[in-house]
Scaffold this motif. Structure first.
Motif, PDB file in Angstrom:
ATOM      1  N   LEU A  22      42.968 -12.706 -20.399  1.00 16.48           N
ATOM      2  CA  LEU A  22      43.691 -11.748 -19.574  1.00 16.48           C
ATOM      3  C   LEU A  22      43.974 -10.500 -20.405  1.00 16.48           C
ATOM      4  O   LEU A  22      44.134 -10.575 -21.633  1.00 16.48           O
ATOM      5  CB  LEU A  22      45.019 -12.325 -19.085  1.00 16.48           C
ATOM      6  N   SER A  23      44.084  -9.377 -19.728  1.00 13.28           N
ATOM      7  CA  SER A  23      44.400  -8.107 -20.386  1.00 13.28           C
ATOM      8  C   SER A  23      45.485  -7.379 -19.608  1.00 13.28           C
ATOM      9  O   SER A  23      45.714  -7.669 -18.426  1.00 13.28           O
ATOM     10  CB  SER A  23      43.147  -7.208 -20.439  1.00 13.28           C
ATOM     11  N   MET A  24      46.160  -6.449 -20.292  1.00 13.09           N
ATOM     12  CA  MET A  24      47.055  -5.560 -19.555  1.00 13.09           C
ATOM     13  C   MET A  24      46.258  -5.033 -18.360  1.00 13.09           C
ATOM     14  O   MET A  24      45.122  -4.569 -18.515  1.00 13.09           O
ATOM     15  CB  MET A  24      47.490  -4.406 -20.464  1.00 13.09           C
ATOM     16  N   THR A  25      46.850  -5.115 -17.166  1.00 15.51           N
ATOM     17  CA  THR A  25      46.077  -4.862 -15.951  1.00 15.51           C
ATOM     18  C   THR A  25      46.715  -3.790 -15.081  1.00 15.51           C
ATOM     19  O   THR A  25      47.893  -3.896 -14.720  1.00 15.51           O
ATOM     20  CB  THR A  25      45.928  -6.166 -15.135  1.00 15.51           C
ATOM     21  N   ASP A  27      45.134  -1.558  -7.870  1.00 12.83           N
ATOM     22  CA  ASP A  27      45.675  -1.094  -6.598  1.00 12.83           C
ATOM     23  C   ASP A  27      46.213  -2.252  -5.772  1.00 12.83           C
ATOM     24  O   ASP A  27      46.705  -2.055  -4.664  1.00 12.83           O
ATOM     25  CB  ASP A  27      44.618  -0.315  -5.810  1.00 12.83           C
ATOM     26  N   ARG A  28      46.143  -3.452  -6.284  1.00 11.21           N
ATOM     27  CA  ARG A  28      46.693  -4.620  -5.593  1.00 11.21           C
ATOM     28  C   ARG A  28      48.218  -4.645  -5.747  1.00 11.21           C
ATOM     29  O   ARG A  28      48.798  -3.799  -6.423  1.00 11.21           O
ATOM     30  CB  ARG A  28      46.069  -5.899  -6.152  1.00 11.21           C
ATOM     31  N   ASN A  29      48.862  -5.649  -5.138  1.00 18.82           N
ATOM     32  CA  ASN A  29      50.330  -5.701  -5.090  1.00 18.82           C
ATOM     33  C   ASN A  29      50.992  -5.646  -6.463  1.00 18.82           C
ATOM     34  O   ASN A  29      52.100  -5.147  -6.603  1.00 18.82           O
ATOM     35  CB  ASN A  29      50.790  -6.981  -4.377  1.00 18.82           C
ATOM     36  N   THR A  30      50.326  -6.174  -7.473  1.00 17.23           N
ATOM     37  CA  THR A  30      50.953  -6.233  -8.791  1.00 17.23           C
ATOM     38  C   THR A  30      51.095  -4.852  -9.426  1.00 17.23           C
ATOM     39  O   THR A  30      52.013  -4.619 -10.210  1.00 17.23           O
ATOM     40  CB  THR A  30      50.119  -7.118  -9.731  1.00 17.23           C
ATOM     41  N   LYS A  75      58.235 -16.467  -3.888  1.00 21.20           N
ATOM     42  CA  LYS A  75      57.275 -15.745  -3.058  1.00 21.20           C
ATOM     43  C   LYS A  75      56.682 -14.571  -3.835  1.00 21.20           C
ATOM     44  O   LYS A  75      55.469 -14.297  -3.741  1.00 21.20           O
ATOM     45  CB  LYS A  75      57.970 -15.259  -1.787  1.00 21.20           C
ATOM     46  N   ARG A  76      57.501 -13.883  -4.618  1.00 22.84           N
ATOM     47  CA  ARG A  76      56.997 -12.752  -5.396  1.00 22.84           C
ATOM     48  C   ARG A  76      55.976 -13.215  -6.426  1.00 22.84           C
ATOM     49  O   ARG A  76      54.957 -12.561  -6.646  1.00 22.84           O
ATOM     50  CB  ARG A  76      58.155 -12.027  -6.077  1.00 22.84           C
ATOM     51  N   VAL A  77      56.254 -14.342  -7.063  1.00 24.25           N
ATOM     52  CA  VAL A  77      55.299 -14.879  -8.035  1.00 24.25           C
ATOM     53  C   VAL A  77      54.007 -15.271  -7.333  1.00 24.25           C
ATOM     54  O   VAL A  77      52.903 -14.984  -7.824  1.00 24.25           O
ATOM     55  CB  VAL A  77      55.906 -16.076  -8.788  1.00 24.25           C
ATOM     56  N   GLU A  78      54.094 -15.901  -6.185  1.00 19.94           N
ATOM     57  CA  GLU A  78      52.897 -16.294  -5.448  1.00 19.94           C
ATOM     58  C   GLU A  78      52.049 -15.070  -5.089  1.00 19.94           C
ATOM     59  O   GLU A  78      50.817 -15.095  -5.213  1.00 19.94           O
ATOM     60  CB  GLU A  78      53.272 -17.063  -4.178  1.00 19.94           C
ATOM     61  N   LEU A  79      52.687 -14.010  -4.622  1.00 16.94           N
ATOM     62  CA  LEU A  79      51.948 -12.794  -4.277  1.00 16.94           C
ATOM     63  C   LEU A  79      51.251 -12.212  -5.503  1.00 16.94           C
ATOM     64  O   LEU A  79      50.096 -11.769  -5.434  1.00 16.94           O
ATOM     65  CB  LEU A  79      52.887 -11.757  -3.659  1.00 16.94           C
ATOM     66  N   ALA A  80      51.973 -12.198  -6.632  1.00 15.19           N
ATOM     67  CA  ALA A  80      51.398 -11.643  -7.860  1.00 15.19           C
ATOM     68  C   ALA A  80      50.234 -12.502  -8.350  1.00 15.19           C
ATOM     69  O   ALA A  80      49.177 -11.978  -8.732  1.00 15.19           O
ATOM     70  CB  ALA A  80      52.477 -11.528  -8.932  1.00 15.19           C
ATOM     71  N   LEU A  81      50.419 -13.830  -8.343  1.00 11.54           N
ATOM     72  CA  LEU A  81      49.348 -14.711  -8.804  1.00 11.54           C
ATOM     73  C   LEU A  81      48.122 -14.601  -7.903  1.00 11.54           C
ATOM     74  O   LEU A  81      46.973 -14.620  -8.381  1.00 11.54           O
ATOM     75  CB  LEU A  81      49.840 -16.153  -8.851  1.00 11.54           C
ATOM     76  N   ALA A  84      47.097 -11.984  -6.349  1.00 18.22           N
ATOM     77  CA  ALA A  84      46.396 -10.746  -6.706  1.00 18.22           C
ATOM     78  C   ALA A  84      45.640 -10.913  -8.012  1.00 18.22           C
ATOM     79  O   ALA A  84      44.465 -10.527  -8.128  1.00 18.22           O
ATOM     80  CB  ALA A  84      47.395  -9.598  -6.804  1.00 18.22           C
ATOM     81  N   LEU A  85      46.291 -11.492  -9.023  1.00 15.23           N
ATOM     82  CA  LEU A  85      45.650 -11.645 -10.324  1.00 15.23           C
ATOM     83  C   LEU A  85      44.490 -12.636 -10.282  1.00 15.23           C
ATOM     84  O   LEU A  85      43.502 -12.482 -11.016  1.00 15.23           O
ATOM     85  CB  LEU A  85      46.679 -12.075 -11.368  1.00 15.23           C
ATOM     86  N   GLU A  86      44.594 -13.643  -9.414  1.00 15.09           N
ATOM     87  CA  GLU A  86      43.503 -14.619  -9.314  1.00 15.09           C
ATOM     88  C   GLU A  86      42.244 -14.002  -8.714  1.00 15.09           C
ATOM     89  O   GLU A  86      41.132 -14.512  -8.933  1.00 15.09           O
ATOM     90  CB  GLU A  86      43.970 -15.831  -8.508  1.00 15.09           C
ATOM     91  N   ARG A  87      42.371 -12.915  -7.979  1.00 15.90           N
ATOM     92  CA  ARG A  87      41.191 -12.209  -7.478  1.00 15.90           C
ATOM     93  C   ARG A  87      40.521 -11.412  -8.592  1.00 15.90           C
ATOM     94  O   ARG A  87      39.318 -11.184  -8.561  1.00 15.90           O
ATOM     95  CB  ARG A  87      41.583 -11.302  -6.319  1.00 15.90           C
ATOM     96  N   ILE A  88      41.331 -10.967  -9.551  1.00 13.50           N
ATOM     97  CA  ILE A  88      40.792 -10.198 -10.679  1.00 13.50           C
ATOM     98  C   ILE A  88      40.250 -11.129 -11.757  1.00 13.50           C
ATOM     99  O   ILE A  88      39.227 -10.847 -12.392  1.00 13.50           O
ATOM    100  CB  ILE A  88      41.885  -9.278 -11.264  1.00 13.50           C
ATOM    101  N   TYR A  89      40.941 -12.268 -11.957  1.00 16.54           N
ATOM    102  CA  TYR A  89      40.561 -13.243 -12.988  1.00 16.54           C
ATOM    103  C   TYR A  89      40.359 -14.608 -12.309  1.00 16.54           C
ATOM    104  O   TYR A  89      41.179 -15.523 -12.461  1.00 16.54           O
ATOM    105  CB  TYR A  89      41.652 -13.360 -14.042  1.00 16.54           C
ATOM    106  N   PRO A  90      39.299 -14.779 -11.546  1.00 16.07           N
ATOM    107  CA  PRO A  90      39.152 -15.997 -10.725  1.00 16.07           C
ATOM    108  C   PRO A  90      39.020 -17.288 -11.526  1.00 16.07           C
ATOM    109  O   PRO A  90      39.286 -18.374 -10.987  1.00 16.07           O
ATOM    110  CB  PRO A  90      37.877 -15.713  -9.919  1.00 16.07           C
ATOM    111  N   ASP A  91      38.644 -17.202 -12.786  1.00 15.54           N
ATOM    112  CA  ASP A  91      38.415 -18.415 -13.572  1.00 15.54           C
ATOM    113  C   ASP A  91      39.555 -18.738 -14.540  1.00 15.54           C
ATOM    114  O   ASP A  91      39.424 -19.648 -15.375  1.00 15.54           O
ATOM    115  CB  ASP A  91      37.113 -18.273 -14.367  1.00 15.54           C
ATOM    116  N   VAL A  92      40.670 -17.997 -14.438  1.00 13.43           N
ATOM    117  CA  VAL A  92      41.783 -18.194 -15.375  1.00 13.43           C
ATOM    118  C   VAL A  92      42.930 -18.926 -14.669  1.00 13.43           C
ATOM    119  O   VAL A  92      43.383 -18.500 -13.604  1.00 13.43           O
ATOM    120  CB  VAL A  92      42.283 -16.844 -15.944  1.00 13.43           C
ATOM    121  N   ASP A  93      43.377 -20.010 -15.268  1.00 11.69           N
ATOM    122  CA  ASP A  93      44.486 -20.803 -14.727  1.00 11.69           C
ATOM    123  C   ASP A  93      45.796 -20.297 -15.341  1.00 11.69           C
ATOM    124  O   ASP A  93      46.141 -20.667 -16.454  1.00 11.69           O
ATOM    125  CB  ASP A  93      44.267 -22.278 -15.044  1.00 11.69           C
ATOM    126  N   ILE A  94      46.499 -19.448 -14.622  1.00  8.93           N
ATOM    127  CA  ILE A  94      47.790 -18.937 -15.096  1.00  8.93           C
ATOM    128  C   ILE A  94      48.901 -19.928 -14.785  1.00  8.93           C
ATOM    129  O   ILE A  94      49.806 -20.156 -15.590  1.00  8.93           O
ATOM    130  CB  ILE A  94      48.095 -17.571 -14.451  1.00  8.93           C
TER     131      ILE A  94
END
Length: 551
Positions: free
Chosen positions: A378-381, A384-387, A423-429, A431-441
């Motif tokens: 992961l990198s500082m990201t 334009d998504r919710n995060t 809910k805020r964490v779910e929304l953020a995750l 968004a990030l899972e679309r950018i990093y689909p193979d990373v398990d946060i």
């Protein structure tokens, strides 16, 4: 090695060297001995209130601090459950080195700071920019596609075209007051009523480029990230940020910035009147007073503050550091204490929204290298998504780390306003899972998330001021209110401070500088003065004060 002087938060509206005033061996000034020990009220235990209280104590006064919420104000460092030093910085979190008055206190307290992991900086290590589903990995600007270079070059060209930026910067570096005011003062009338977006699109550099370039600039910007949330703001607000390098060379305070205020609260100081070892905490019995609910003029000509328990106390002066909207919603203030034009300014102040969502993780796993691509997981990201902005805080390989999953402003902040932390964490995750689909946060998250929406807090009603076009006159009235020598007697003795009163909202330096203005104002209100060899802000105001625009 370059001998060029550093840029500091010197002016441009009021070019006074607060750092030099603080560091001078003569001190900030003195008050007559018969005023020693007099009580003054300070409403708010944030940066402005605690710093002003500390300096007023050194003058020999007795600052009594009122706080309606949490000590620290918007310098709020929230520890994660079960830890002491793993924290979420809910308010101010990155502090430019140009903020020399703020760092005066950081350095005096011997607190440690480190580079903040902003996009495209060595502290971040790497940055991912994700716009419209297209993702770019970069360590520096050089790694990004040509379009991003064109955007950065266009903004630099716009600054030169519209603002004579190099000459302005040189004047700030050299603290050349005459040259600085000669360039800046005419720009106040030119740009007060025009927006940031107008500045961008009216520049020849951006006119030569596509709408896509302006869109990327709004989403990504350069420095701390996207600036589209500021597009409606007065351009003067943005110019100050650029000119004073508030968006550059930023650091964070190790252990949490709130420690600056806690340390000052307990820091013994050499004071007039008070015995050796006196602290602000001791003068306040170890704790602040509660919520102030009323400020009024009393029969002796002083001021009376009433707290939420109905207890009234009389003071020689009152300093108000809370957000200005609270003076018409939370605190009953005698209308006669402020001129009606000042009331207009206080009420018309426009506050921006901001939201942050933090989680603690078991370790800084984002540093792990993905063997398939040879890059960090992961990198500082910036996206334009919710995060919008995601930041990573590494406390060491064997300690829990912190992820700011989302830092967003205005409309993006309002999107999550009704929702709780999960809910805020779910929304953020999501968004990030679309950018990093193979990373398990998710499997790394520990404890409960920590979130904030400053506009939802009754003690703030917003994160920070964002001046709209035409607001310069309002800002001038609020900032200059500490100059009370020509005011009617019924309006004297109550003072204002805080970043919302300053020319640089959202930056702690504005809180510090306005706190010091108020210290000068209270000192002179109580018949004190500065040493001749170390004049204060009010002493120089008549010659270098902000330009006045006609009503």
């Amino acid at each position: 090695m370059s001998n060029q002087k550093p840029v500091t938060a010197f002016g441009p509206d009021f070019p006074f060297a607060y750092d030099d005033w603080l560091a001078h061996p003569a001190g900030l000034g003195s008050i007559p001995a018969d005023r020693h020990g007099q009580a003054v009220a300070v409403i708010g235990a944030g940066a402005a209130g605690i710093i002003a209280g500390h300096e007023l104590m050194k003058l020999g006064l007795k600052p009594e601090i009122y706080e309606s919420g949490k000590f620290g104000g918007r310098l709020r460092s929230e520890p994660f459950e079960g830890t002491e030093d793993v924290i979420a910085e809910l308010g101010g979190m990155r502090f430019p080195v140009s903020s020399r008055a703020f760092y005066h206190y950081v350095d005096a307290l011997k607190l440690e700071s480190r580079p903040f992991p902003n996009p495209l900086t060595p502290a971040a290590g790497s940055t991912v920019i994700d716009l419209e589903g297209e993702t770019h990995f970069a360590r520096t600007l050089d790694d990004l596609p040509q379009l991003y270079h064109e955007v950065a070059a266009a903004y630099r060209a716009a600054l030169e075209e519209h603002a004579d930026f190099t000459a302005l910067t040189d004047a700030v570096r050299n603290r050349d007051v005459v040259r600085l005011k000669a360039i800046w003062d005419p720009m106040v009338a030119k740009w007060d009523e025009r927006t940031f977006y107008d500045f961008v699109v009216s520049s020849q550099a951006f006119q030569n480029l596509s709408f896509r370039h302006r869109e990327v600039f709004g989403q990504v910007g350069f420095g701390t990230g996207g600036w589209d949330s500021d597009f409606p703001n007065s351009m003067l607000e943005i110019l100050r940020v650029n000119l004073l390098e508030l968006d550059d060379h930023q650091r964070f305070i190790v252990g949490g910035v709130e420690n600056v205020l806690h340390c000052l609260w307990r820091q013994p100081a050499i004071c007039a009147h008070w015995p050796e070892g006196t602290t602000l905490a001791a003068l306040n019995g170890g704790a602040t007073l509660g919520r102030a609910v009323k400020i009024s003029r009393n029969d002796t000509g002083g001021l009376t503050v009433t707290d939420l328990w109905g207890v009234s106390r009389d003071y020689a002066a009152v300093l108000v550091t809370c957000q200005s909207h609270l003076l018409t919603t939370s605190v009953a203030v005698d209308e006669a204490l402020f001129d009606q034009k000042l009331w207009m300014a206080l009420d018309r102040t426009r506050y921006m929204q901001a939201a942050k969502t933090f989680v603690m993780v078991d370790r800084p796993f984002w540093n792990d290298i993905d063997p398939a691509i040879g890059r960090p997981l992961l990198s500082m990201t910036l996206t334009d998504r919710n995060t919008r902005g995601t930041y990573f805080f590494d406390n060491g390989p064997d300690k829990p780390g912190v992820i700011c999953l989302s830092y967003s402003w205005m409309t993006d902040a309002l999107k999550v306003l009704p929702y709780g932390p999960e809910k805020r964490v779910e929304l953020a995750l999501a968004a990030l899972e679309r950018i990093y689909p193979d990373v398990d946060i998710r499997s790394h998250i520990r404890g409960n998330p920590i979130c904030v929406s400053w506009e939802a807090d009754e003690n703030f009603l917003g994160a920070f001021k964002g001046a709209l076009p035409g607001h310069y006159r309002y800002n001038h009235r609020m900032y200059g209110h500490f100059m009370q020598g020509e005011m009617p007697m019924e309006q004297r003795g109550i003072f204002l401070a805080g970043d919302g009163i300053s020319w640089t909202p959202a930056w702690v330096e504005g809180s510090v500088q306005t706190a010091l203005n108020a210290v000068w104002g209270i000192m002179t209100h109580l018949e004190g003065k500065c040493a001749a060899e170390n004049p204060g802000p009010g002493d120089l105001w008549p010659t270098v004060g902000p330009v006045a625009l006609p009503d």
